[in-house]
Design an enzyme around this catalytic site. Structure first.
Site, PDB file in Angstrom:
ATOM      1  N   CYS A  42     -25.125  20.697   4.734  1.00 19.11           N
ATOM      2  CA  CYS A  42     -25.784  20.450   3.452  1.00 19.11           C
ATOM      3  C   CYS A  42     -27.030  21.325   3.308  1.00 19.11           C
ATOM      4  O   CYS A  42     -26.909  22.526   3.169  1.00 19.11           O
ATOM      5  CB  CYS A  42     -26.081  18.955   3.278  1.00 19.11           C
ATOM      6  SG  CYS A  42     -26.447  18.473   1.572  1.00 19.11           S
TER       7      CYS A  42
ATOM      8  N   HIS B 203     -20.883  16.073   4.651  1.00 19.03           N
ATOM      9  CA  HIS B 203     -21.600  15.510   5.800  1.00 19.03           C
ATOM     10  C   HIS B 203     -20.653  14.909   6.836  1.00 19.03           C
ATOM     11  O   HIS B 203     -20.241  13.747   6.714  1.00 19.03           O
ATOM     12  CB  HIS B 203     -22.550  14.411   5.325  1.00 19.03           C
ATOM     13  CG  HIS B 203     -23.763  14.904   4.621  1.00 19.03           C
ATOM     14  ND1 HIS B 203     -24.952  15.182   5.273  1.00 19.03           N
ATOM     15  CD2 HIS B 203     -23.979  15.179   3.315  1.00 19.03           C
ATOM     16  CE1 HIS B 203     -25.849  15.589   4.396  1.00 19.03           C
ATOM     17  NE2 HIS B 203     -25.280  15.603   3.200  1.00 19.03           N
TER      18      HIS B 203
ATOM     19  N   GLU C 267     -21.446  13.981   9.872  1.00 20.98           N
ATOM     20  CA  GLU C 267     -22.140  12.957  10.661  1.00 20.98           C
ATOM     21  C   GLU C 267     -22.081  11.581  10.004  1.00 20.98           C
ATOM     22  O   GLU C 267     -22.223  10.553  10.684  1.00 20.98           O
ATOM     23  CB  GLU C 267     -23.602  13.372  10.909  1.00 20.98           C
ATOM     24  CG  GLU C 267     -24.579  13.163   9.773  1.00 20.98           C
ATOM     25  CD  GLU C 267     -24.500  14.194   8.664  1.00 20.98           C
ATOM     26  OE1 GLU C 267     -25.355  14.150   7.755  1.00 20.98           O
ATOM     27  OE2 GLU C 267     -23.593  15.053   8.698  1.00 20.98           O
TER      28      GLU C 267
END
Length: 226
Positions: free
Chosen positions: A85, A202, A204
């Site tokens: 990002c 994302h 994660e």
């Protein structure tokens, strides 16, 4: 190995990334950008957020932080580097990867789940997937539209440097499945060597069962297997 997750003023996904990596058994630590990289650094994450409030351009100021000279040196030594990002914006601004991320076609901040099609399953970041596999990741960005010269994009495609494209649940890549107007629906690319990569979605945030999905775990495996 020790993965350094670099904190800039305005980073806000740094702790999430450390927790995700740690849960996978990877030694990860937060590193304030002014402190420089630890001597034992064997991997780097440029995390999401809004470094320096996205002044000038998203990622532009962080890209000029002295620590990025160290990151580029490690990248040249084939140390794995991943920008997520805002980290992807920093990576492009630092010339770690080609292209640029700019204002969404909608001109709005977009926070939603999107489908991604794995374009190249032979990189450290995608080996856990099958080519053509469809995964679901969240996005949260206002400047996520990938832009690059047509000729340069053709080179990236010919060299299999596209990691993911935005698609629908069946893997169809269309204009309607493109959340931000990225050229050719590109959601992530590699550098000249595939140990360096950037992506807007994302991983994660979808890496642990407690988060409702582990679709993103395969991306972070790029550090665990390095």
């Amino acid at each position: 190995m020790t993965v350094a997750v670099i904190q800039f003023g305005g980073s806000n996904c740094d702790r999430d990334t450390v927790q995700a990596l740690t849960a996978m058994g990877v030694d990860a630590e937060l590193v304030w950008h002014e402190d420089g990289l630890p001597a034992e650094t064997s991997g780097v994450v440029l995390p999401g957020g809004f470094s320096y409030g996205d002044y000038l351009r998203a990622g532009a100021m962080a890209a000029r932080s002295p620590i990025m000279d160290e990151v580029r040196e490690l990248a040249e030594e084939e140390t794995p580097v991943l920008g997520i990002c805002n980290g992807a914006q920093i990576g492009c601004e630092s010339a770690l990867t080609p292209g640029a991320f700019t204002t969404n076609e909608s001109a709005r901040f977009q926070c939603e789940h999107v489908y991604l099609r794995v374009e190249n399953a032979d990189t450290p970041w995608t080996r856990a997937y099958e080519e053509g596999e469809v995964v679901e990741f969240p996005i949260a960005h206002g400047e996520g539209r990938f832009e690059i010269e047509d000729e340069r994009l053709e080179e990236l495609e010919e060299d299999d440097r596209i990691l993911f494209r935005y698609c629908d649940g069946d893997g169809n890549v269309t204009a309607d499945t493109n959340p931000n107007g990225s050229k050719h629906n590109v959601a992530g690319v590699t550098g000249e060597d595939d140990h360096v990569a950037v992506m807007m979605p994302h991983p994660e945030r979808v890496s642990l069962p407690e988060l409702g999905s582990t679709d993103g775990r395969g991306v972070l495996t790029g550090f665990a297997e390095s």
